[in-house]
Design a protein around this motif. Structure first.
Motif, mmCIF file in Angstrom:
data_model
loop_
_atom_site.group_PDB
_atom_site.id
_atom_site.type_symbol
_atom_site.label_atom_id
_atom_site.label_comp_id
_atom_site.label_asym_id
_atom_site.label_seq_id
_atom_site.Cartn_x
_atom_site.Cartn_y
_atom_site.Cartn_z
ATOM 1 N N LEU A 319 0.826 -1.195 0.000
ATOM 2 C CA LEU A 319 0.000 0.000 0.000
ATOM 3 C C LEU A 319 0.867 1.255 0.000
ATOM 4 O O LEU A 319 0.401 2.345 -0.348
ATOM 5 C CB LEU A 319 -0.904 0.024 1.232
ATOM 6 C CG LEU A 319 -2.201 -0.795 1.188
ATOM 7 C CD1 LEU A 319 -2.884 -0.758 2.539
ATOM 8 C CD2 LEU A 319 -3.133 -0.301 0.102
ATOM 9 N N TYR A 320 2.140 1.099 0.391
ATOM 10 C CA TYR A 320 3.004 2.250 0.604
ATOM 11 C C TYR A 320 4.257 2.226 -0.270
ATOM 12 O O TYR A 320 4.979 3.220 -0.327
ATOM 13 C CB TYR A 320 3.414 2.307 2.085
ATOM 14 C CG TYR A 320 2.229 2.166 3.007
ATOM 15 C CD1 TYR A 320 1.428 3.255 3.305
ATOM 16 C CD2 TYR A 320 1.873 0.930 3.541
ATOM 17 C CE1 TYR A 320 0.315 3.128 4.121
ATOM 18 C CE2 TYR A 320 0.762 0.793 4.362
ATOM 19 C CZ TYR A 320 -0.018 1.888 4.643
ATOM 20 O OH TYR A 320 -1.127 1.759 5.438
ATOM 21 N N GLU A 321 4.525 1.118 -0.919
ATOM 22 C CA GLU A 321 5.656 1.028 -1.838
ATOM 23 C C GLU A 321 5.323 0.040 -2.944
ATOM 24 O O GLU A 321 4.549 -0.904 -2.735
ATOM 25 C CB GLU A 321 6.926 0.599 -1.113
ATOM 26 C CG GLU A 321 6.827 -0.775 -0.477
ATOM 27 C CD GLU A 321 8.073 -1.133 0.330
ATOM 28 O OE1 GLU A 321 8.707 -2.166 0.026
ATOM 29 O OE2 GLU A 321 8.394 -0.363 1.259
ATOM 30 N N LYS A 322 5.864 0.290 -4.127
ATOM 31 C CA LYS A 322 5.595 -0.584 -5.268
ATOM 32 C C LYS A 322 6.270 -1.942 -5.069
ATOM 33 O O LYS A 322 7.348 -2.042 -4.481
ATOM 34 C CB LYS A 322 6.093 0.059 -6.568
ATOM 35 C CG LYS A 322 5.340 1.325 -6.962
ATOM 36 C CD LYS A 322 3.916 1.002 -7.367
ATOM 37 C CE LYS A 322 3.153 2.261 -7.806
ATOM 38 N NZ LYS A 322 3.583 2.749 -9.123
ATOM 39 N N ALA A 323 5.622 -2.977 -5.553
ATOM 40 C CA ALA A 323 6.162 -4.331 -5.431
ATOM 41 C C ALA A 323 7.388 -4.498 -6.316
ATOM 42 O O ALA A 323 7.440 -3.955 -7.423
ATOM 43 C CB ALA A 323 5.098 -5.351 -5.821
ATOM 44 N N PRO A 324 8.393 -5.245 -5.850
ATOM 45 C CA PRO A 324 9.581 -5.480 -6.687
ATOM 46 C C PRO A 324 9.238 -6.322 -7.907
ATOM 47 O O PRO A 324 8.278 -7.098 -7.901
ATOM 48 C CB PRO A 324 10.536 -6.221 -5.741
ATOM 49 C CG PRO A 324 9.661 -6.815 -4.693
ATOM 50 C CD PRO A 324 8.503 -5.877 -4.531
ATOM 51 N N ALA A 325 10.020 -6.167 -8.943
ATOM 52 C CA ALA A 325 9.755 -6.857 -10.211
ATOM 53 C C ALA A 325 9.762 -8.369 -10.036
ATOM 54 O O ALA A 325 8.964 -9.081 -10.663
ATOM 55 C CB ALA A 325 10.783 -6.432 -11.254
ATOM 56 N N GLU A 329 6.831 -10.934 -11.139
ATOM 57 C CA GLU A 329 7.083 -11.996 -12.112
ATOM 58 C C GLU A 329 6.642 -13.359 -11.594
ATOM 59 O O GLU A 329 6.145 -14.192 -12.349
ATOM 60 C CB GLU A 329 8.565 -12.027 -12.465
ATOM 61 C CG GLU A 329 9.026 -10.818 -13.272
ATOM 62 C CD GLU A 329 10.533 -10.788 -13.446
ATOM 63 O OE1 GLU A 329 11.197 -11.736 -12.954
ATOM 64 O OE2 GLU A 329 11.043 -9.829 -14.057
ATOM 65 N N GLU A 330 6.811 -13.593 -10.299
ATOM 66 C CA GLU A 330 6.443 -14.896 -9.722
ATOM 67 C C GLU A 330 4.928 -15.067 -9.658
ATOM 68 O O GLU A 330 4.410 -16.148 -9.955
ATOM 69 C CB GLU A 330 7.043 -15.027 -8.320
ATOM 70 C CG GLU A 330 8.554 -15.169 -8.307
ATOM 71 C CD GLU A 330 9.105 -15.229 -6.900
ATOM 72 O OE1 GLU A 330 8.294 -15.095 -5.946
ATOM 73 O OE2 GLU A 330 10.321 -15.400 -6.737
ATOM 74 N N VAL A 390 0.466 -5.616 -12.943
ATOM 75 C CA VAL A 390 1.811 -5.874 -13.462
ATOM 76 C C VAL A 390 2.511 -4.565 -13.815
ATOM 77 O O VAL A 390 3.712 -4.388 -13.557
ATOM 78 C CB VAL A 390 1.740 -6.794 -14.699
ATOM 79 C CG1 VAL A 390 3.122 -6.974 -15.323
ATOM 80 C CG2 VAL A 390 1.152 -8.146 -14.319
ATOM 81 N N GLU A 391 1.769 -3.635 -14.379
ATOM 82 C CA GLU A 391 2.358 -2.365 -14.791
ATOM 83 C C GLU A 391 2.585 -1.412 -13.621
ATOM 84 O O GLU A 391 3.179 -0.348 -13.794
ATOM 85 C CB GLU A 391 1.453 -1.694 -15.828
ATOM 86 C CG GLU A 391 1.372 -2.476 -17.142
ATOM 87 C CD GLU A 391 0.333 -1.909 -18.086
ATOM 88 O OE1 GLU A 391 -0.494 -1.079 -17.615
ATOM 89 O OE2 GLU A 391 0.325 -2.289 -19.263
ATOM 90 N N GLY A 392 2.087 -1.782 -12.435
ATOM 91 C CA GLY A 392 2.302 -0.952 -11.259
ATOM 92 C C GLY A 392 1.343 0.202 -11.128
ATOM 93 O O GLY A 392 1.540 1.091 -10.288
ATOM 94 N N THR A 393 0.276 0.216 -11.923
ATOM 95 C CA THR A 393 -0.711 1.300 -11.830
ATOM 96 C C THR A 393 -1.879 0.955 -10.924
ATOM 97 O O THR A 393 -2.707 1.818 -10.639
ATOM 98 C CB THR A 393 -1.241 1.651 -13.228
ATOM 99 O OG1 THR A 393 -1.820 0.487 -13.819
ATOM 100 C CG2 THR A 393 -0.112 2.157 -14.122
ATOM 101 N N ALA A 394 -1.975 -0.299 -10.492
ATOM 102 C CA ALA A 394 -3.042 -0.726 -9.579
ATOM 103 C C ALA A 394 -2.440 -1.615 -8.501
ATOM 104 O O ALA A 394 -1.365 -2.212 -8.686
ATOM 105 C CB ALA A 394 -4.142 -1.467 -10.334
ATOM 106 N N TYR A 395 -3.147 -1.717 -7.388
ATOM 107 C CA TYR A 395 -2.664 -2.523 -6.263
ATOM 108 C C TYR A 395 -2.540 -3.988 -6.677
ATOM 109 O O TYR A 395 -3.480 -4.559 -7.253
ATOM 110 C CB TYR A 395 -3.623 -2.392 -5.083
ATOM 111 C CG TYR A 395 -3.240 -3.232 -3.894
ATOM 112 C CD1 TYR A 395 -2.307 -2.785 -2.982
ATOM 113 C CD2 TYR A 395 -3.820 -4.486 -3.700
ATOM 114 C CE1 TYR A 395 -1.940 -3.556 -1.894
ATOM 115 C CE2 TYR A 395 -3.459 -5.268 -2.612
ATOM 116 C CZ TYR A 395 -2.517 -4.803 -1.713
ATOM 117 O OH TYR A 395 -2.162 -5.575 -0.641
ATOM 118 N N PRO A 396 -1.400 -4.640 -6.397
ATOM 119 C CA PRO A 396 -1.209 -6.054 -6.793
ATOM 120 C C PRO A 396 -1.963 -7.008 -5.872
ATOM 121 O O PRO A 396 -1.447 -7.439 -4.836
ATOM 122 C CB PRO A 396 0.308 -6.238 -6.691
ATOM 123 C CG PRO A 396 0.737 -5.251 -5.645
ATOM 124 C CD PRO A 396 -0.193 -4.078 -5.760
#
Length: 606
Positions: A319-325, A329-330, A390-396
């Motif tokens: 919620l506070y930082e983007k997920a690592p690539a 991918e996993e 995946v593109e980082g524009t929405a919560y994963p």
């Protein structure tokens, strides 16, 4: 002071980015009565000195309410209540008859529902059922009151009590991500924590209610429990003791700070009063929630840095930082595979074939490569909602600590964005014409007990249903990815089709009416009505997203030559029937013997 300005600056930037969804969240909360109820003041002018038509004669329509109807039943009997409801219903029908014909109240399901509600007849029916169960009039009324109280309590517990948490979840995701959809309101049921979160919020409410018995407690505990909705929105797996205790610890030493932040909105609150709540609905309420969401994020970060007991339970780091690539991918390998594939696998079609395919979703004589492209398009539709993750524009959502329930929707697995061949469209036209005929015949059979061949043609088909289905699949093809727009566009399209079909048939047959919606609530010249258009809208969505893809899947399993032969024979029969019916239409009882609405007859008598 500087920190407060920074919070507000960040909140304004967030609100600017997500204004539609944030405003919608606060408005829904206001309509549900969960919070922000003062924002609806602009919707009514009652109590503000607006003159009313006091000289108008009072009737049971204006005097009766559900409470008054219950009082009549309790003081007298069910017969008196039923008489009062019948009188109110009759007055409403007569008033509608003297007014705009579009607001008819004499025929149709919608008219019946409106009359039942406004007259209080629905209360009389419920009271009669309750009296039959208890065996006495007073017992029936008491049972009805108890059931209503239970229903209201359940609504409060499972909806009003918990909706603030859903609102905070939307705002929390909006801090970092560019795209937050309305589906995020269903966050709690998707992680299967709706009941647990409701219990936490209920315990918070009860504790605060008890503290309100003391003057100091009403103020202090308001800020002690202030963060509970935010904490539950981040981790709804917490118990009531954990969530409330963590809120108390996080707010220790910050209550005055929170009060001052609230006080800084005083100017906006005054503007809300002056605009009757309009500015609150459109700006102030979402602005406040966005500010306090940022405030919560700051307190959360501080609590985790200081090792505050319980802060380790706030585990939703994305919620506070983007997920690592690597994590993306996993968890999103299938989505990435589809995204990396060329769109549709082939270059776009050109010329008139391209126009039909891209703008109307029609493939003339599909080739092998076209079928391969459709298979890839099906994968893209199925995984479309996850591509923003995946593109980082929405919560994963796949990285949330509590696994969300991934419901593979039938419409997604069937690829509702598919393109249809001419033969598929012809089969859909014929099939829906037959189903429409069965629908009309069945409705007439249920309502009158007569088995009648409905429609202009002599055969078992109503082409208006088939034409409507084909038009929805082709003319509205570009709206298919947006169901809400598809719904309203379907209503407009089918309304125009039904209106002009009625007009043309009437002109072509010398003034014969094939249907008449006069007396239906919200009708237009008796040719279309709101009730029918709503059915078309819902039915249109079912056709576009479920029925047509299912039928196309079944047709794809048939050998091409067999499909063509069956469609050709059915089309020939249909055209022969149409040519014969043009000379000798199917008229008679149950088809063209349209009866005028009771209100119209009453006006003629007058």
């Amino acid at each position: 002071m500087n920190e407060r300005k920074q919070i507000k600056r960040q909140a304004r930037a967030c609100l600017k980015k997500h204004w539609p969804i944030f405003v919608a969240a606060c408005l829904v909360a206001a309509f549900l009565g969960a919070e922000f109820s003062g924002a609806l003041g602009f919707s009514t002018l009652q109590g503000l000195g607006v003159p009313s038509k006091s000289d108008a004669p009072k009737t049971l329509v204006t005097e009766n309410s559900w409470e008054n109807m219950l009082e009549i039943i309790a003081r007298q009997d069910l017969t008196a209540g039923r008489d009062a409801a019948d009188q109110a219903r009759q007055e409403a029908v007569e008033a509608a008859g003297r007014g705009d014909p579009a607001f008819g109240r004499t025929r149709g399901v919608l008219s019946s529902v409106v009359n039942q509600i406004t007259s209080g007849s629905i209360v009389v029916t419920a009271a009669a059922a309750a009296a039959a169960i208890t065996g006495s009039k007073n017992g029936g009324v008491a049972l009805l009151v108890v059931l209503a109280a239970v229903a209201l309590a359940l609504f409060w517990y499972f909806v009003q009590n918990i909706f603030p948490v859903a609102v905070r979840r939307v705002f929390l995701e909006g801090m970092l991500y560019d795209r937050v959809t309305a589906q995020r309101f269903l966050f709690l049921p998707r992680v299967r924590r709706w009941r647990r979160a409701a219990w936490v919020m209920f315990v918070r409410y009860v504790l605060y209610l008890l503290w309100c018995l003391t003057l100091v407690g009403a103020v202090v505990k308001r800020y002690s429990y202030f963060l509970v909705p935010y904490i539950v929105a981040e981790n709804p797996d917490l118990t009531a003791r954990q969530a409330i205790g963590l809120s108390r610890r996080m707010m220790r030493g910050h209550k005055w700070e929170c009060f001052v932040l609230e006080l800084s909105f005083l100017g906006w609150d005054i503007l809300d009063v002056l605009t009757l709540g309009l500015s609150a609905a459109l700006f102030t309420n979402p602005y406040k929630v966005a500010c306090f969401t940022r405030y919560y994020a700051g307190l959360r970060a501080r609590a985790r840095e200081q090792g505050l007991p319980g802060a380790e339970l706030l585990q939703d780091v994305y919620l506070y930082e983007k997920a690592p690539a690597k994590a993306i991918e996993e968890k999103y390998a299938d989505v990435i595979r589809v995204m990396d594939a060329p769109d549709a696998g082939q270059p776009r079609l050109s010329g008139w074939r391209g126009v039909l395919a891209e703008d109307f979703g029609v493939l003339l004589f599909p080739r092998r490569q076209d079928k391969q492209a459709e298979a890839q398009r099906a994968d893209r539709v199925r995984l479309y909602a996850l591509m923003d993750d995946v593109e980082g524009t929405a919560y994963p959502v796949r990285l949330y600590p509590l696994p969300e329930e991934e419901r593979r929707k039938l419409v997604e697995s069937l690829n509702y964005m598919r393109r249809y061949s001419v033969w598929s469209l012809l089969a859909i036209f014929l099939s829906l014409s037959v189903l429409g005929w069965l629908w009309e015949v069945g409705l007439h059979l249920v309502s009158t007990g007569e088995l009648v061949n409905r429609g202009v043609l002599h055969g078992p088909w109503l082409p208006i249903y088939g034409f409507g289905a084909v038009l929805m699949l082709t003319v509205l093809y570009r709206l298919r990815g947006r169901p809400v727009l598809e719904f309203f566009a379907t209503i407009l399209l089918c309304g125009a089709l039904e209106y002009f079909t009625s007009l043309v048939l009437e002109m072509a047959t010398g003034g014969v009416k094939w249907w008449d919606y006069s007396g239906y609530f919200l009708n237009l010249n008796g040719r279309i009505c709101a009730e029918g258009l709503l059915v078309f809208g819902v039915g249109g969505l079912a056709v576009v997203y479920v029925a047509a893809p299912l039928l196309d899947e079944a047709l794809a399993r048939l050998e091409g030559k067999k499909l063509m032969a069956v469609c050709a024979v059915a089309l020939a029969l249909f055209l022969c029937d149409a040519a014969w019916s043009w000379r000798v239409p199917n008229t008679g009882r149950g088809v063209t013997d349209i009866e005028g609405p009771p209100a119209a007859s009453a006006r003629q008598i007058e």
